[in-house]
Design an enzyme around this catalytic site. Structure first.
Site, short mmCIF file in Angstrom:
data_model
loop_
_atom_site.label_atom_id
_atom_site.label_comp_id
_atom_site.label_asym_id
_atom_site.label_seq_id
_atom_site.Cartn_x
_atom_site.Cartn_y
_atom_site.Cartn_z
N LYS A 111 4.71 20.95 -0.51
CA LYS A 111 5.29 22.27 -0.82
C LYS A 111 4.38 23.34 -0.23
CE LYS A 111 7.61 23.57 -4.46
NZ LYS A 111 8.90 23.99 -3.86
N ASP A 122 10.51 7.35 -8.21
CA ASP A 122 11.30 7.00 -9.40
C ASP A 122 12.75 7.44 -9.22
OD1 ASP A 122 9.02 5.98 -10.70
OD2 ASP A 122 9.70 6.75 -12.63
N ASP A 170 11.04 19.74 -2.88
CA ASP A 170 12.27 19.97 -3.66
C ASP A 170 13.50 19.65 -2.82
OD1 ASP A 170 11.33 22.11 -2.18
OD2 ASP A 170 11.91 23.66 -3.62
N TYR A 212 -3.89 13.95 -9.95
CA TYR A 212 -4.22 12.93 -10.95
C TYR A 212 -5.73 12.72 -11.07
CZ TYR A 212 0.74 11.71 -11.11
OH TYR A 212 2.10 11.75 -11.25
N ASP A 227 5.06 9.97 -6.78
CA ASP A 227 5.39 9.38 -8.09
C ASP A 227 6.82 9.77 -8.48
OD1 ASP A 227 5.19 8.24 -10.57
OD2 ASP A 227 3.51 9.46 -11.26
#
Ligand code: NAD
Length: 369
Positions: free
Chosen positions: A194, A255, A227, A143, A251
């Protein structure tokens, strides 16, 4: 000592939910002697409409000077076209303020409320008793990484670039916060990245393991690929105690995990930085949800994420654990009495509006006090 809080309601339902959070603060001021002075300001679209920017220098200065900041939410279709390119307005005021205050440790508690366990889209027997915290790195990663932007190419097509970047100090400070949090809880930490495909993931795993061996061998550490974590959150959420992960994965995973709590509208957050000159940690409290333009101004938004953010403020900025527990209990009691905003109601069930849900929490506080 007077506690100075800056409230930035922002846009859309941010205004509605922070109004209910403010009523709760007023209750603690009048019933529990909370010595608090509250100011309000603008952020996001509301700030852009007035001052031509999502975040003014004045708001930044007021936020730096405050003991904590409570934010509603910001953004909406009216301002979405301003958010392209690589200039400062391409980033929301909120993202800039997080960076400005260097609040790198974003705590997102995920709890399955007993009263809502039967209403979640996930099976009650899978989620009942779930209680973990996602600690999301908040001021680095993709970001903020440079270069970023969209460019026109000679053949008429376009090219967009974002950069995922982490340094060892950025990883170590959030990992340290996570190990310390796990130590105060059940002593289990999942570090999520990852490392199978990303260099930032390789560095993240190496640094977390190094810190684990050097200082936190008493905490049970599991390294998990992001994942797989997304899948495990749905399959068996009770396995988690503390999850530490980067800005983007945090993030997304939080959610998704919101559905364990029943709705995005239920989730609070605290974003903490280093202690300031007076020894207090810089802190931003905010519900996890956005400005929800689809329901804004209708008095239907769930204010519990914002109200539970006040519980986090009581706990983390004011060290008032008993008051935080009292407020969390009042939210549980309001839910147990059957109050449901539209986002957490079963189809066809009666619902209450934003203000009535605030009334329910205040009534439960009165009853418990
Ligand atoms: P959103 O979180 O605003 O809404 C997603 C969905 O959840 C919508 O259907 C909404 O009605 C529902 N919802 C969210 N909060 C709710 C609540 N308290 N009660 C009941 N229902 C609720 O996300 P979005 O629609 O992707 O984004 C809308 C705007 O918000 C965009 O401009 C986005 O940039 C911004 N946004 C801001 C923040 C923030 O300020 N922290 C976070 C996410 C998105």
């Amino acid at each position: 000592m007077t506690f100075h809080l800056l409230i930035l309601p922002g846009d859309g339902i941010g205004l509605e939910v922070t109004a209910q959070a403010r009523r709760v603060l007023d209750w603690f001021a009048s019933h529990r002697g909370l010595d608090i002075e509250i100011e309000e300001g603008l952020i996001g679209g509301a700030s852009h409409d007035r001052h031509g920017t999502f975040l003014t220098e004045e708001t930044k200065a007021r936020a730096r000077a405050a003991d904590a900041v409570l934010i509603g939410a910001e953004g909406g279709p009216k301002w979405a076209h301003l958010r392209t390119g690589s200039g400062p307005e391409a980033r929301s005021g909120l993202i800039r303020l997080r960076r400005e205050l260097d609040v790198y440790a974003n705590l997102r508690p995920i709890r399955a409320f007993d009263a809502l366990a039967g209403d979640s889209p996930l099976k009650a027997e899978v989620i009942r008793g779930t209680d973990f915290v996602i600690l999301r790195e908040l001021t680095g990663g993709v970001y903020f990484g440079e270069p970023r932007g969209i460019e026109d190419l000679p053949d008429g097509s376009r090219r967009a670039v974002d950069t995922q970047v982490y340094t060892t100090p950025e990883i170590t400070r959030v990992a340290r916060a996570a190990f310390e949090l796990a130590r105060r809880r059940a002593g289990r930490l999942h570090s999520v990245e990852k490392s199978n495909v990303m260099q930032t993931g390789v560095l993240w795993r190496q640094e977390v393991q190094r810190l684990h061996q050097a200082e936190f061998a008493d905490v049970a550490l599991d390294n998990m690929l992001a994942d797989n974590c997304a899948m495990q959150l749905i399959r068996d959420p009770r396995q988690f105690d503390v999850i530490v992960t980067d800005n983007l994965f945090g993030d997304l995973l939080s959610d998704g995990a919101a559905m364990i709590a029943g709705s995005l509208g239920m989730l609070p957050s605290a974003s903490l930085g280093k202690p300031n000159a007076s020894g207090r940690r810089q802190a931003i409290y905010e519900p996890v949800h956005g400005s929800a333009p689809d329901i804004a101004g209708q008095n239907v938004a769930n204010p519990l994420g914002a109200i539970l953010s006040i519980a986090m403020l009581l706990r983390h900025s004011l060290d008032l654990e008993a008051e935080a527990v009292l407020l969390e209990g009042a939210v549980e009691a309001a839910l147990a009495s059957g109050l449901r905003s539209a986002d957490i109601a079963r189809p066809g069930a009666a619902t209450v509006g934003t203000r009535a849900m605030g009334d329910g929490v205040l009534a439960a506080l009165e009853a418990a006090a």
